[in-house]
Design a protein around this motif. Structure first.
Motif, short mmCIF file in Angstrom:
data_model
loop_
_atom_site.label_atom_id
_atom_site.label_comp_id
_atom_site.label_asym_id
_atom_site.label_seq_id
_atom_site.Cartn_x
_atom_site.Cartn_y
_atom_site.Cartn_z
N HIS A 17 8.02 4.77 -2.26
CA HIS A 17 9.14 4.83 -1.33
C HIS A 17 10.41 5.31 -2.00
CE1 HIS A 17 6.48 2.38 1.26
NE2 HIS A 17 7.20 2.92 2.25
N VAL A 18 10.56 5.06 -3.32
CA VAL A 18 11.77 5.48 -4.02
C VAL A 18 11.77 6.98 -4.27
CG1 VAL A 18 13.07 5.29 -6.17
CG2 VAL A 18 12.18 3.22 -5.07
N TYR A 19 10.64 7.53 -4.67
CA TYR A 19 10.61 8.91 -5.14
C TYR A 19 10.01 9.91 -4.14
CZ TYR A 19 11.79 7.12 -9.78
OH TYR A 19 12.42 6.52 -10.84
N GLU A 78 7.15 19.51 -1.05
CA GLU A 78 7.42 18.11 -0.71
C GLU A 78 6.65 17.22 -1.67
OE1 GLU A 78 6.06 16.84 3.11
OE2 GLU A 78 4.20 18.01 3.02
N PHE A 79 7.10 15.97 -1.74
CA PHE A 79 6.47 14.98 -2.60
C PHE A 79 5.80 13.97 -1.68
CE2 PHE A 79 7.33 12.20 -6.64
CZ PHE A 79 5.99 11.81 -6.65
N VAL A 80 4.47 14.06 -1.57
CA VAL A 80 3.72 13.22 -0.64
C VAL A 80 3.00 12.14 -1.44
CG1 VAL A 80 1.93 13.14 1.13
CG2 VAL A 80 3.37 15.18 0.88
N SER A 81 3.23 10.88 -1.02
CA SER A 81 2.51 9.76 -1.62
C SER A 81 1.51 9.23 -0.61
CB SER A 81 3.47 8.66 -2.04
OG SER A 81 4.26 9.06 -3.13
N ILE A 82 0.28 9.08 -1.03
CA ILE A 82 -0.79 8.56 -0.17
C ILE A 82 -1.06 7.14 -0.61
CG2 ILE A 82 -3.16 8.86 0.60
CD1 ILE A 82 -2.88 11.83 0.04
N LEU A 83 -0.86 6.21 0.33
CA LEU A 83 -1.05 4.79 0.05
C LEU A 83 -2.24 4.27 0.83
CD1 LEU A 83 2.68 3.61 0.33
CD2 LEU A 83 1.47 4.37 -1.72
N GLY A 84 -2.72 3.11 0.38
CA GLY A 84 -3.79 2.46 1.09
C GLY A 84 -4.60 1.60 0.16
N PRO A 85 -5.38 0.67 0.74
CA PRO A 85 -6.19 -0.21 -0.09
C PRO A 85 -7.30 0.54 -0.79
CG PRO A 85 -6.80 -0.45 2.21
CD PRO A 85 -5.60 0.45 2.18
N SER A 86 -7.91 -0.09 -1.79
CA SER A 86 -9.03 0.53 -2.50
C SER A 86 -10.17 0.83 -1.54
CB SER A 86 -9.52 -0.40 -3.62
OG SER A 86 -8.50 -0.60 -4.58
N GLY A 87 -10.78 2.00 -1.71
CA GLY A 87 -11.91 2.38 -0.87
C GLY A 87 -11.52 2.98 0.45
N CYS A 88 -10.24 3.24 0.66
CA CYS A 88 -9.82 3.79 1.94
C CYS A 88 -9.98 5.31 2.01
CB CYS A 88 -8.39 3.39 2.25
SG CYS A 88 -7.17 4.18 1.18
N GLY A 89 -10.31 5.97 0.88
CA GLY A 89 -10.53 7.42 0.89
C GLY A 89 -9.43 8.23 0.25
N LYS A 90 -8.47 7.54 -0.42
CA LYS A 90 -7.33 8.26 -1.00
C LYS A 90 -7.81 9.30 -2.04
CE LYS A 90 -5.30 4.66 -2.72
NZ LYS A 90 -6.37 3.69 -2.41
N ASP A 121 -3.42 11.47 -9.37
CA ASP A 121 -4.24 10.33 -8.98
C ASP A 121 -3.84 9.13 -9.84
OD1 ASP A 121 -6.11 8.62 -8.00
OD2 ASP A 121 -7.86 9.71 -8.75
N GLU A 122 -3.08 8.22 -9.23
CA GLU A 122 -2.60 7.03 -9.94
C GLU A 122 -1.96 7.41 -11.28
OE1 GLU A 122 -2.48 4.09 -8.79
OE2 GLU A 122 -3.92 4.02 -7.13
N MET A 153 0.49 12.62 -4.38
CA MET A 153 0.20 11.56 -5.33
C MET A 153 -0.51 10.41 -4.62
SD MET A 153 2.86 9.24 -7.62
CE MET A 153 3.53 8.44 -6.17
N VAL A 154 -1.59 9.94 -5.24
CA VAL A 154 -2.28 8.73 -4.77
C VAL A 154 -1.80 7.59 -5.65
CG1 VAL A 154 -4.50 7.57 -4.64
CG2 VAL A 154 -4.29 9.93 -3.87
N THR A 155 -1.36 6.49 -5.00
CA THR A 155 -0.84 5.38 -5.79
C THR A 155 -1.05 4.06 -5.07
OG1 THR A 155 1.13 4.47 -6.88
CG2 THR A 155 1.47 5.64 -4.79
N HIS A 156 -1.11 2.98 -5.89
CA HIS A 156 -1.14 1.63 -5.35
C HIS A 156 0.24 0.96 -5.44
CE1 HIS A 156 -5.56 2.05 -5.96
NE2 HIS A 156 -5.59 1.22 -4.90
#
Length: 862
Positions: A204-206, A32-44, A166-167, A195-198
């Motif tokens: 959401h597309v990929y 699977e292709f997992v994207s982890i989102l969240g603000p800076s400093g959230c632990g991504k 990572d980004e 993948m960690v991304t901002h």
């Protein structure tokens, strides 16, 4: 399958405790292709690092393929990162001094894949990301998108189960970002991509799954794993632990050093200073030792092992003289005391030892002496034979010029001094006074010692050769002694000097001879026995009768110079004063004719009676009153001159023996030499011959034949050995001082390595991310110190060799000694090895520090 259960990760900072991950639980599917989102400093990124094995969790559990990682060792984590994980970073984290192909191959290198297979797989990975034509470029020559593709190829080359990004598009433009996302989406079809991304739009597309974090906790999960899903948890096959080869470490370090060529060269040059100092000392020491060895080998002919029939132990004399300086007897009163010196010296001089040379010669010529004959270059036998030769064409105020024994010293008035010298020194040391000497009987020895200039070698007993030096010169001492220059002129000048009429003797003009003039020179040979005339029943010494001697010389054997020789090139170091050299055949002729003479036959027939006195050999002094009436009547018939000759003969022979009379007459026993000279080809052979003599002595002692034990002195060997010891001692002291600079330069290289550790922190993080162990990191920096140490050693040895050339030229200019500074290749290799060891030791601490760097912190460094 990858599962996180109640993970907790806290960081201690200067402001206190930071809760990066708080009780986080999540399960990932294999594909699977997992994207982890969240603000800076959230632990991504922290979560990504924990999943990738770069960071440790404080609590909870990370389960990989059904196995808890709580009991993972460092090697387990290294294996996990190398085989299961592929990293793609925002800043690419490529090793800039390596080519694109080398960057991609690195993970395979850690796994131990063979070179050809490694290249094939790396090329295939680069082709997959569209960089097949960029293999040999450096990352600095590529765009950001291309570098990210290289990073993706590196992450995929080991066919990992999980790709962590990572980004990956953080530093890329939108067009390139889409290309990278397309690539990641394709990769996610057969493996897990996290993948960690901002960038939520791209996510959401990929992505097939979106996970949002806030304050270290999951706040949403678009497609969580259902407990009813059948997820594989079986353990997979055992994986090979990664290990970087030393050659890979060398390649990494060499490429890094080549990016800093100036600093690397200066560091290596500074590190070579100590090597240069030690190398120069070793070169000079080796050159001097080689020179001493050549002198030793050259002197093997001039100074053989000489065993005389009577030998004074010089070590006893030297020991007695040295003991005088060691005595430290104190006296408490104010009286003056004598010190025992003369008695000690005279006692040591009197301690002469007799050698049974008859037995030793028999041994040498027997089968038992084969070891001596095979090891020795030549064995020469000398006898107590005094040869009498005259120059019939030269006259002095005192009569004929006696060439042998040399009459020049007597003419000058130094005969008493020379007699005193002969009492204390061996015959070999006094041989330098004579100008009439024997040629070696051995042809090999003759060829080694001399070369023929003109004429030919003696072919008969009445032929001799004359010696000149390497410049075709002959000393005036020799020419005066041979009567070829006016002796009276030299004697008059010396007497004027003694009388104070002149301050110094002006050297005369050099006399030049043609070779033909020397080859036409003739001498006269007179037998020892011919100087005695029988008068009545007695043999009278007529050597002081000028008319008698003149007649003997006229009737003597003609001896002609037939050749001119000079020292061979290998013995040019031996100073030659020149002289006449006669063959062994002349000695044999004299011995044969002497033994046939009337006086010798009479003495042999009456061994108890002294033919010179007509009386029995006795230790009693001559007493004229003890003469018989017949002897007195015989004396009364002699004139005054004859009577004086008789009285002198009687006085001289008062303590005579049969053996001394035979020596006096020149009647030599060929089985009883007066000395035996054993010649060696090298100093080592000479020492081996000495060992054979020792073995002979031990055998004679074991047989109870102490009288056959041989004693001899090897003064030249002792002196040259002492010189070698002094040179070695000085060399060791100098090397000890210079070694300090070698240690300092090694420490400096260690400091430079530490600076390199600081500069390559990101590279350390990259290596650890790909599964390199702490030992692998140490190996990289050990390889760097190895390279610098090797270059320093080679530079030091190379400069030493270059400096040896002018040093040798300067020394040769002033001393005529060639190649005085030569570094042996073994010494150069040892110096390089020592420098390598020292630099490796100096680099251990910085290499160890590098291995302990936190990979997460290392990746964040710039």
């Amino acid at each position: 399958m990858l599962k996180c259960e109640h993970l907790v990760k806290d960081y201690v900072t200067g402001d206190g405790l930071v809760h990066a991950i708080r009780d986080l639980t999540i399960t990932f599917r294999d594909n699977e292709f997992v994207s982890i989102l969240g603000p800076s400093g959230c632990g991504k990124t922290t979560l990504l690092n924990i999943i990738g094995g770069l960071d440790n969790y404080n609590a909870g559990n990370l389960i990989i393929n059904g196995r808890s990682t709580k009991d993972y060792t460092d090697k387990d984590w290294d294996t996990y990162r190398n085989h299961r994980i592929g990293f793609v970073f925002q800043s690419y984290n490529l090793i800039m001094h390596q080519s694109v192909l080398s960057n991609v191959e690195l993970a395979l290198t850690l796994t131990g894949v063979e070179k050809e297979e490694r290249r094939r797989r790396a090329v295939a990975a680069l082709e997959k990301v569209g960089l097949r034509d960029q293999l040999n470029k450096k990352p600095t020559q590529m765009s950001g998108g291309q570098m990210q593709r290289v990073a993706i190829a590196r992450a995929l080359v080991n066919d990992p189960d999980i790709l962590l990004a990572d980004e990956p598009t953080g530093a890329l433009d939108s067009k390139t970002s889409v290309q990278i996302m397309d690539l990641l989406q394709e990769i996610a079809k057969d493996r897990l991509v996290v993948m960690v991304t901002h960038n939520p739009e791209l996510a959401h597309v990929y992505s097939t799954r979106i996970v949002e974090l806030k304050d270290g906790q999951i706040v949403s999960d678009s497609k969580p794993v259902d407990e009813k899903e059948n997820l594989e948890e079986a353990g997979k096959e055992a994986l090979k632990k990664p290990s970087m080869s030393f050659w890979t470490a060398l390649s990494l370090s060499l490429n890094n050093l080549m990016t800093k060529k100036g600093r690397t060269f200066l560091t290596a040059f500074a590190g070579s200073i100590g090597i240069i100092g030690i190398g120069l000392i070793m070169s000079l020491s080796n050159g001097v030792q080689s020179y001493i060895t050549s002198v030793e080998n050259d002197t093997m002919t001039s100074y053989p092992i000489t065993i005389e029939d009577n030998t004074m132990d010089m070590s006893v004399l030297m020991g007695a003289m040295m003991d005088m300086g060691d005595e430290r007897t104190g006296h408490d009163d104010d009286r003056i005391y004598t010190k025992n010196f003369a008695n000690k010296i005279l006692s040591s001089i009197a301690q002469t030892e007799s050698n049974n040379l008859t037995e030793f010669k028999t041994f040498l010529q027997s089968k038992d002496g084969e070891a001596f004959r095979s090891l020795a270059k030549a064995i020469e036998y000398d006898y107590d034979l005094t040869i009498h030769a005259y120059n019939p064409n030269a006259k002095t105020e005192k009569g004929l010029v006696q060439v042998a024994p040399n009459g020049l010293m007597e003419a000058i008035g130094m005969s008493d001094m020379m007699s005193l010298r002969e009492q204390f020194l061996s015959s070999s040391m006094n041989a330098g006074n004579e100008v009439w000497n024997r040629l070696p009987d051995s042809q090999a020895l003759r060829d080694d010692e001399y070369e023929l200039v003109d004429g030919h070698w003696p072919e008969n007993y009445d032929e001799v050769v004359i010696e000149v030096d390497e410049n075709n010169e002959i000393s005036d001492y020799t020419m005066y002694s041979l009567g070829l220059m006016d002796q009276d002129e030299l004697v008059d000048n010396y007497n004027d000097l003694q009388a104070g009429k002149i301050d110094e003797i002006e050297p005369g003009e050099s006399v030049v001879y043609t070779k033909d003039e020397l080859l036409d020179t003739t001498f006269k040979l007179v037998l020892n026995s011919a100087f005695y005339e029988k008068q009545g029943n007695l043999w009278i010494d007529k050597s002081e009768d000028e008319a008698f001697v003149d007649q003997l010389v006229r009737d003597g054997l003609d001896v002609k110079i037939v050749g001119i020789i000079r020292p061979a090139q290998s013995t040019v170091s031996h100073t030659s004063m020149g002289g006449v050299y006669y063959p062994q055949a002349m000695q044999d002729y004299i011995i044969e004719k002497t033994n046939e003479s009337d006086i010798v036959r009479e003495q042999k027939e009456n061994k108890e009676i002294n033919v010179f006195t007509g009386r029995a050999f006795s230790d009693e002094a001559f007493d004229p009153n003890a003469l018989s009436d017949a002897e007195k009547m015989q004396l009364a018939q002699l004139d005054q001159k004859q009577l004086m000759e008789y009285m002198n003969t009687m006085s001289e022979n008062a303590n005579a023996t049969y053996a001394s009379n035979m020596i006096k007459l020149g009647a030599v026993d060929r089985d009883t030499p007066s000395s035996i000279s054993i010649y060696a080809s090298s100093f080592d052979d000479k020492e081996a011959l000495g060992d054979l003599i020792t073995a002979y002595n031990e055998e004679q002692e074991a047989l109870g034949h102490e009288e056959n034990v041989i004693s001899y002195n090897d003064m030249i060997g002792v002196m040259l050995s002492g010189v070698s010891d002094v040179i070695n001692m000085i060399s060791y002291v100098l090397i000890g001082f210079v070694s300090v600079s070698l240690i300092v330069s090694s420490i400096m290289i260690g400091i430079i390595t530490y600076i390199s550790v600081l500069e390559r922190k990101k590279e350390i993080g990259i290596l650890r991310a790909m599964g390199a162990s702490k030992r692998d990191v140490r190996r990289v920096f050990n390889a760097e110190t190895f390279i610098v140490g090797l270059i320093a050693g080679l530079i030091g040895v190379g400069i030493t060799v270059l400096l040896n050339l002018p040093i040798s030229m300067i020394v040769q200019h002033y001393t005529d000694v060639a190649n005085i500074a030569v570094l042996p290749w073994q010494g150069g290799a040892i110096l390089v090895a020592i420098n390598l060891v020292l630099t490796m030791l100096a680099g251990l601490i910085p290499a160890s520090m590098a291995s302990k760097k936190d990979p997460v912190e290392a990746l964040r460094s710039e």
